[in-house]
Scaffold this active site. Structure first.
Site, PDB file in Angstrom:
ATOM      1  N   GLU A 146       3.193  -5.872   3.392  1.00 37.67           N
ATOM      2  CA  GLU A 146       2.954  -6.832   2.554  1.00 37.67           C
ATOM      3  C   GLU A 146       2.038  -7.927   3.622  1.00 37.67           C
ATOM      4  OE1 GLU A 146       3.943  -7.752  -1.019  1.00 37.67           O
ATOM      5  OE2 GLU A 146       3.924  -9.755  -1.238  1.00 37.67           O
ATOM      6  N   HIS A 158      15.825  17.305   2.636  1.00 42.07           N
ATOM      7  CA  HIS A 158      15.306  18.506   2.025  1.00 42.07           C
ATOM      8  C   HIS A 158      14.471  18.242   0.907  1.00 42.07           C
ATOM      9  CE1 HIS A 158      19.941  20.327   2.633  1.00 42.07           C
ATOM     10  NE2 HIS A 158      20.132  18.631   2.952  1.00 42.07           N
ATOM     11  N   LYS A 182      -3.415 -10.122  -9.241  1.00 42.48           N
ATOM     12  CA  LYS A 182      -2.299 -11.048  -9.756  1.00 42.48           C
ATOM     13  C   LYS A 182      -4.210 -11.663 -10.331  1.00 42.48           C
ATOM     14  CE  LYS A 182       1.691 -12.622  -8.163  1.00 42.48           C
ATOM     15  NZ  LYS A 182       1.763 -13.556  -6.662  1.00 42.48           N
TER      16      LYS A 182
HETATM   17  O1  PA5 Z   1       5.745 -11.804  -0.635  1.00 39.45           O
HETATM   18  C1  PA5 Z   1       5.183 -11.984  -1.835  1.00 39.45           C
HETATM   19  O2  PA5 Z   1       4.605 -13.151  -1.837  1.00 39.45           O
HETATM   20  C2  PA5 Z   1       5.101 -11.307  -3.374  1.00 39.45           C
HETATM   21  O3  PA5 Z   1       4.993 -10.482  -3.229  1.00 39.45           O
HETATM   22  C3  PA5 Z   1       6.020 -11.798  -4.246  1.00 39.45           C
HETATM   23  O4  PA5 Z   1       6.813 -12.451  -4.163  1.00 39.45           O
HETATM   24  C4  PA5 Z   1       5.451 -11.552  -5.513  1.00 39.45           C
HETATM   25  O5  PA5 Z   1       4.129 -11.672  -6.193  1.00 39.45           O
HETATM   26  C5  PA5 Z   1       5.906 -12.317  -6.703  1.00 39.45           C
HETATM   27  O6  PA5 Z   1       5.416 -13.765  -6.458  1.00 39.45           O
HETATM   28  P1  PA5 Z   1       6.514 -14.721  -7.486  1.00 39.45           P
HETATM   29  O7  PA5 Z   1       7.307 -14.804  -6.720  1.00 39.45           O
HETATM   30  O8  PA5 Z   1       5.572 -15.693  -7.383  1.00 39.45           O
HETATM   31  O9  PA5 Z   1       6.340 -14.443  -9.047  1.00 39.45           O
END
Ligand code: PA5
Length: 476
Positions: free
Chosen positions: A302, A331, A445
């Site tokens: 990410e 494996h 989202k």
């Molecule tokens: O790293 C990030 O910002 C995202 O992966 C969030 O952790 C994830 O989308 C969840 O978001 P939130 O904590 O706002 O619910």
């Protein structure tokens, strides 16, 4: 505290062994040379400077977590004690960065069968982390929980993530039906103090609340209340974790790339990406570290998977992270890693001393091909298999390196988490991208909000309606 002793810290220091990334081991064509470090000096120092200048600012607030949470930590420890006295279960409601860190730390630092141990041996509440919205999973959770004996912790930085908020709505409704006014005593909120809906809800419901600092994004949040509260509830020494992170921070401030583990691995990964290594495999040789690989996959994927660089040029940067488990995946995956495309860098995580061991007892005396195992331990076997796999990959000219933990404990896990965060920051700086945003995640989202008719997302809904409709012709 052991970790305040210099000798302990040095003995527990994580090391990065990158021999198998070098030409002399992995071969002329694939490997790196000392010259590569000289050639890379400019990009290394640019990234070093960028991280140094930005630490503690903007979305790099996470660099200060090892130092600036004294009061928060005291509050967490006090709250965790109360929870342990009253409840048998602690359930995290969250997803992505609000779930993967708590899972990783729990698996690494608690008994590997924690939830299955009987209460007297377990000592601490069972932990469940609900990082999905699978209805079957939610119903299964209700089947095993006694709500009266359960504390929930809803975690969302944005305070609006559909998955987390739907979990919250379901659980809060169930709690209110079961215990009315007392429902609020079974829910803790961890969220941003300044934005989102959860903070408003928490205030209206009178929930105990912990805050996620503004400069700490989801995937960098394990060392703030997101991860620290669930960890403390399960008996993990969170001060030792933070001490480990602070120790690693010191190492990651080293200007010399050969002495800075995060800068070093970031550079090797960055150059490997330039040479077409599009896949980063994270392969711990310990079940306790299995979910560190999951957590790393989110962090790496990410953070670095970005369409544009900081100047707005299309770059489509990133490296696909893959999780594997040693020896299990020897494996299933190693055939591909050794003989498939030359598109991977494999990171092994090794453990020098497992917390306990099992002797392979005598048996099958008349079958030497089985008996050779006898008298050894499982710890010796898993270590031998890690070294054998390193060797097998290296002789097949496959880039690999090993992150070595002396032991798995709070101090080394704090180091490990922080080192990967720093490596990600350095690598993002080398790629000249915004490491800390996630427009791709936001896209998904927003599309979900639109499909569910959320106000403010009408335009996205219109666009989605205009998209080509699926045709039967292409469904077989
Ligand atoms: O790293 C990030 O910002 C995202 O992966 C969030 O952790 C994830 O989308 C969840 O978001 P939130 O904590 O706002 O619910």
């Amino acid at each position: 505290m052991k970790y305040s002793e210099k000798t302990y810290r040095e003995n527990m220091r994580i090391k990065v062994d990158y021999n198998n990334m070098m030409k002399s081991f992995v071969g002329e064509k694939e490997g790196f040379s000392d010259e590569d470090f000289k050639d890379g000096a400019k990009i290394i120092q640019k990234a070093y400077k960028s991280v140094k200048e930005n630490r503690g600012k903007g979305m790099m607030g996470w660099t200060e977590l090892p130092y600036n949470q004294k009061e928060v930590v005291a509050d967490i420890i006090a709250e965790a004690k109360k929870i342990r006295e009253k409840f048998d279960n602690f359930v995290v409601l969250g997803i992505g960065g609000s779930a993967l860190g708590p899972i990783a730390a729990f698996q690494a630092l608690c008994h590997l069968r924690h939830n299955e141990l009987n209460k007297s041996r377990r000592k601490y509440p069972k932990l469940y982390v609900e990082d999905n919205v699978d209805p079957e999973r939610m119903n299964a959770l209700f089947d095993v929980l006694d709500l009266e004996k359960t504390m929930f912790n809803v975690i969302t930085k944005s305070g609006s993530t559909s998955e987390t908020m739907s979990q919250y709505l379901i659980i809060m409704d169930a709690l209110k039906k079961k215990m009315g006014e007392k429902a609020r005593e079974h829910m803790i909120a961890t969220t941003s103090a300044s934005k989102g809906n959860l903070i408003k809800i928490a205030k209206a419901e009178g929930l105990k609340t912990f805050y996620i600092p503004d400069g700490v994004g989801g995937r960098f949040s394990e060392l703030c209340p997101v991860g620290l509260l669930p960890a403390a509830v399960c008996g993990i020494d969170i001060k030792a974790m933070l001490a480990g992170a602070a120790y690693m921070d010191k190492l990651c401030k080293e200007k010399d790339v050969r002495k800075n583990p995060a800068l070093l691995s970031a550079f090797l990964e960055y150059r490997s990406m330039e040479r077409g290594k599009n896949v980063s495999v994270m392969m711990p040789y310990a079940d306790s570290l299995k979910y560190i690989a999951d957590w790393y996959c989110q962090l790496w994927g990410e953070s670095l998977g970005k369409a544009e660089d900081l100047e707005g040029n299309k770059v489509y940067a990133g490296q696909t992270p893959v999780k594997a488990l040693g020896v299990t995946d020897q494996h299933s995956q190693i055939q591909l890693y050794r003989e498939g495309p030359f598109d991977k860098v494999i990171t092994f995580i090794g453990v020098e001393r497992y917390r306990n061991d099992v002797v392979i007892n005598e048996g099958c005396k008349d079958i030497p091909d089985v008996n050779f195992l006898c008298g050894h331990t499982m710890g010796e076997l898993i270590t031998a298999e890690r070294k054998a796999t390193e060797y097998a990959l290296t002789t097949a000219n496959r880039l690999n390196y090993t992150v070595l933990l002396p032991e798995v404990n709070e101090f080394t896990i704090g180091q490990l988490l922080y080192m990967f965060e720093m490596e990600t920051a350095y690598c993002g700086a080398m790629l000249n991208i915004d490491t800390f945003n996630q427009p791709g995640v936001e896209g998904g989202k927003n599309a979900t909000y639109a499909l569910f008719g959320r106000k403010g997302y009408e335009k996205t809904k219109e666009e989605m309606d205009k998209a080509p409709k699926k045709v039967d012709k292409y469904i077989c």
